[in-house]
Design a protein around this motif. Structure first.
Motif, PDB file in Angstrom:
ATOM      1  N   TYR A 198       0.841  -1.209   0.000  1.00 10.23           N
ATOM      2  CA  TYR A 198       0.000   0.000   0.000  1.00 10.23           C
ATOM      3  C   TYR A 198       0.875   1.258   0.000  1.00 10.23           C
ATOM      4  CZ  TYR A 198      -3.024   3.653   1.897  1.00 10.23           C
ATOM      5  OH  TYR A 198      -3.687   4.838   2.118  1.00 10.23           O
ATOM      6  N   ALA A 199       1.898   1.265   0.824  1.00 10.24           N
ATOM      7  CA  ALA A 199       2.805   2.421   0.881  1.00 10.24           C
ATOM      8  C   ALA A 199       3.461   2.667  -0.476  1.00 10.24           C
ATOM      9  CB  ALA A 199       3.865   2.199   1.956  1.00 10.24           C
ATOM     10  N   ASN A 200       3.774   1.596  -1.196  1.00 13.38           N
ATOM     11  CA  ASN A 200       4.375   1.748  -2.520  1.00 13.38           C
ATOM     12  C   ASN A 200       3.390   2.365  -3.510  1.00 13.38           C
ATOM     13  OD1 ASN A 200       6.761   0.613  -1.611  1.00 13.38           O
ATOM     14  ND2 ASN A 200       6.244  -1.447  -2.302  1.00 13.38           N
ATOM     15  N   LEU A 201       2.111   2.000  -3.406  1.00 11.00           N
ATOM     16  CA  LEU A 201       1.099   2.588  -4.283  1.00 11.00           C
ATOM     17  C   LEU A 201       0.943   4.079  -4.010  1.00 11.00           C
ATOM     18  CD1 LEU A 201      -1.276   2.471  -6.307  1.00 11.00           C
ATOM     19  CD2 LEU A 201      -2.750   1.954  -4.342  1.00 11.00           C
ATOM     20  N   ILE A 202       0.875   4.450  -2.753  1.00  7.83           N
ATOM     21  CA  ILE A 202       0.712   5.860  -2.406  1.00  7.83           C
ATOM     22  C   ILE A 202       1.914   6.673  -2.888  1.00  7.83           C
ATOM     23  CG2 ILE A 202       0.445   7.500  -0.517  1.00  7.83           C
ATOM     24  CD1 ILE A 202      -2.032   5.768  -1.175  1.00  7.83           C
ATOM     25  N   SER A 203       3.085   6.095  -2.798  1.00  4.75           N
ATOM     26  CA  SER A 203       4.283   6.768  -3.302  1.00  4.75           C
ATOM     27  C   SER A 203       4.181   6.990  -4.807  1.00  4.75           C
ATOM     28  CB  SER A 203       5.527   5.937  -2.966  1.00  4.75           C
ATOM     29  OG  SER A 203       6.688   6.527  -3.491  1.00  4.75           O
ATOM     30  N   LEU A 204       3.680   5.989  -5.534  1.00  2.00           N
ATOM     31  CA  LEU A 204       3.489   6.126  -6.976  1.00  2.00           C
ATOM     32  C   LEU A 204       2.499   7.238  -7.292  1.00  2.00           C
ATOM     33  CD1 LEU A 204       3.916   4.795  -9.890  1.00  2.00           C
ATOM     34  CD2 LEU A 204       1.731   3.666  -9.422  1.00  2.00           C
ATOM     35  N   ALA A 205       1.368   7.250  -6.575  1.00  2.00           N
ATOM     36  CA  ALA A 205       0.353   8.275  -6.814  1.00  2.00           C
ATOM     37  C   ALA A 205       0.901   9.664  -6.518  1.00  2.00           C
ATOM     38  CB  ALA A 205      -0.879   7.982  -5.952  1.00  2.00           C
ATOM     39  N   ASN A 206       1.643   9.802  -5.437  1.00  2.00           N
ATOM     40  CA  ASN A 206       2.195  11.111  -5.075  1.00  2.00           C
ATOM     41  C   ASN A 206       3.202  11.605  -6.107  1.00  2.00           C
ATOM     42  OD1 ASN A 206       0.697  11.203  -2.720  1.00  2.00           O
ATOM     43  ND2 ASN A 206       2.344  10.412  -1.424  1.00  2.00           N
ATOM     44  N   SER A 207       4.024  10.706  -6.611  1.00  2.00           N
ATOM     45  CA  SER A 207       5.081  11.118  -7.549  1.00  2.00           C
ATOM     46  C   SER A 207       4.528  11.447  -8.931  1.00  2.00           C
ATOM     47  CB  SER A 207       6.132  10.013  -7.658  1.00  2.00           C
ATOM     48  OG  SER A 207       5.572   8.822  -8.175  1.00  2.00           O
ATOM     49  N   ASN A 208       3.297  11.026  -9.215  1.00  2.00           N
ATOM     50  CA  ASN A 208       2.704  11.297 -10.527  1.00  2.00           C
ATOM     51  C   ASN A 208       1.507  12.241 -10.454  1.00  2.00           C
ATOM     52  OD1 ASN A 208       3.997   9.422 -12.743  1.00  2.00           O
ATOM     53  ND2 ASN A 208       3.871   8.214 -10.860  1.00  2.00           N
ATOM     54  N   GLU A 209       1.283  12.813  -9.293  1.00  2.00           N
ATOM     55  CA  GLU A 209       0.136  13.704  -9.107  1.00  2.00           C
ATOM     56  C   GLU A 209       0.267  14.936 -10.014  1.00  2.00           C
ATOM     57  OE1 GLU A 209      -2.582  15.408  -5.427  1.00  2.00           O
ATOM     58  OE2 GLU A 209      -0.523  14.737  -5.053  1.00  2.00           O
ATOM     59  N   GLY A 210      -0.797  15.236 -10.741  1.00  2.00           N
ATOM     60  CA  GLY A 210      -0.819  16.413 -11.607  1.00  2.00           C
ATOM     61  C   GLY A 210      -0.179  16.206 -12.963  1.00  2.00           C
TER      62      GLY A 210
END
Length: 322
Positions: free
Chosen positions: A305-317
């Motif tokens: 889950y932490a890895n998914l959130i990191s992916l989402a944060n790094s690609n936000e916008g």
């Protein structure tokens, strides 16, 4: 578990859908795949070479009972309109919208508002995670929690998906097609059938080459055709799982008369970056950021889950080019 594919020819009932969504059911002779434990190749080698591989044993007898019950409740919510996150009959790709007279899938079955913890338990089960690690040649801390949905039979109208690759548009020219197919996936996806399932049609080995002239013509101009050269139906017995490359040429047939409850999920690795984000974030995962979702996950899934959130944060916008 070594397996080999045996293709047999049988008559099967299939459905085609016109542009207006009207379905026509016909009987046609097609090939079905069955498996015996004699193939010396590894799971990963078979997936890499053939574009798909079927496995047994990822659902225990006890899990089969609890997952079927959970699916019945999820399907009831989707059909009565209580659950709005659905794959709508007549629409192949997202966005599907919230209004639907009929549906062919239930989205985000691990969502806390679904109140079905059995889905997350199985998504984080030993046998499934071990299989994914073997396929991706990764260690578990490198895995990334991604999508988990449910594919079902429509209630009122038969429905078909067109021939497609998940991440390559039909109209692209050969040069771009080859370029897109050469991008590493850093992930895998699967269908796990809780009832016998022959909905998925594929062209074996088509994941690592451009389409032939005939395949491209059908893909663009007759995408619901049953006469695609080399196509086979993948027949799953209840409890079997097919892992497949999502850029293999494939389609699906949804027969309203035959009960379907097939778990449709994917996992990736932290190495996927924007390529993985392109496939995952288009499905809308904002709800996964909520603490109440994190609290429903088995402890074993928290690093994923932490890895998914990191992916989402790094690609936000970012424009990921869905």
């Amino acid at each position: 578990m070594p397996v080999t594919k045996t293709t047999t020819t049988t008559k099967t009932t299939s459905t085609s859908v016109a542009v207006d969504g009207t379905a026509t059911t016909t009987t046609k002779t097609v090939s079905h795949s069955t498996y015996a434990n004699t193939d010396p190749r590894s799971i990963k080698q078979r997936l890499d070479e053939d574009g798909y591989v079927v496995m047994d044993g990822l659902v225990s007898d006890e899990q089969m009972i609890t997952l079927r019950d959970a699916c019945d409740r999820a399907v009831a919510k989707a059909r009565n309109g209580e659950w709005k996150l659905r794959r709508v009959v007549g629409v192949q790709f997202p966005p599907w919208g919230e209004e639907a007279e009929d549906c062919w899938g239930v989205q985000h079955i691990m969502h806390p508002d679904m109140h079905e913890p059995e889905f997350a338990k199985w998504y984080g089960s030993d046998k499934l995670l071990d299989a994914v690690c073997e396929i991706l040649e990764s260690k578990e801390p490198e895995l990334q929690l991604e999508l988990f949905n449910l594919l079902i039979n429509p209630e009122h109208k038969d429905f078909c998906l067109e021939w497609h690759r998940d991440d390559v548009r039909p109209e692209v020219e050969a040069e771009e097609e080859l370029e897109r197919l050469s991008i590493p996936h850093y992930g895998t996806q699967w269908n796990t059938a809780l009832y016998d399932d022959s909905c998925l049609y594929i062209i074996p080995k088509s994941h690592n080459r451009i389409r032939t002239k005939e395949e491209r013509d059908i893909n663009i101009n007759e995408p619901l055709s049953l006469d695609m050269p080399g196509a086979i139906a993948v027949h799953l017995k209840a409890g079997q799982t097919v892992f497949y490359n999502n850029n293999i040429m494939h389609r699906a047939v949804y027969d309203k008369s035959k009960k379907r409850a097939t778990l449709h999920g994917c996992m990736g690795t932290v190495n996927g970056g924007p390529h993985r984000a392109r496939n995952i974030l288009q499905h809308g995962v904002k709800w996964m950021r909520e603490e109440r979702f994190k609290e429903t996950l088995p402890a074993r899934l928290l690093p994923l889950y932490a890895n998914l959130i990191s992916l989402a944060n790094s690609n936000e916008g970012k424009d990921l080019g869905y």
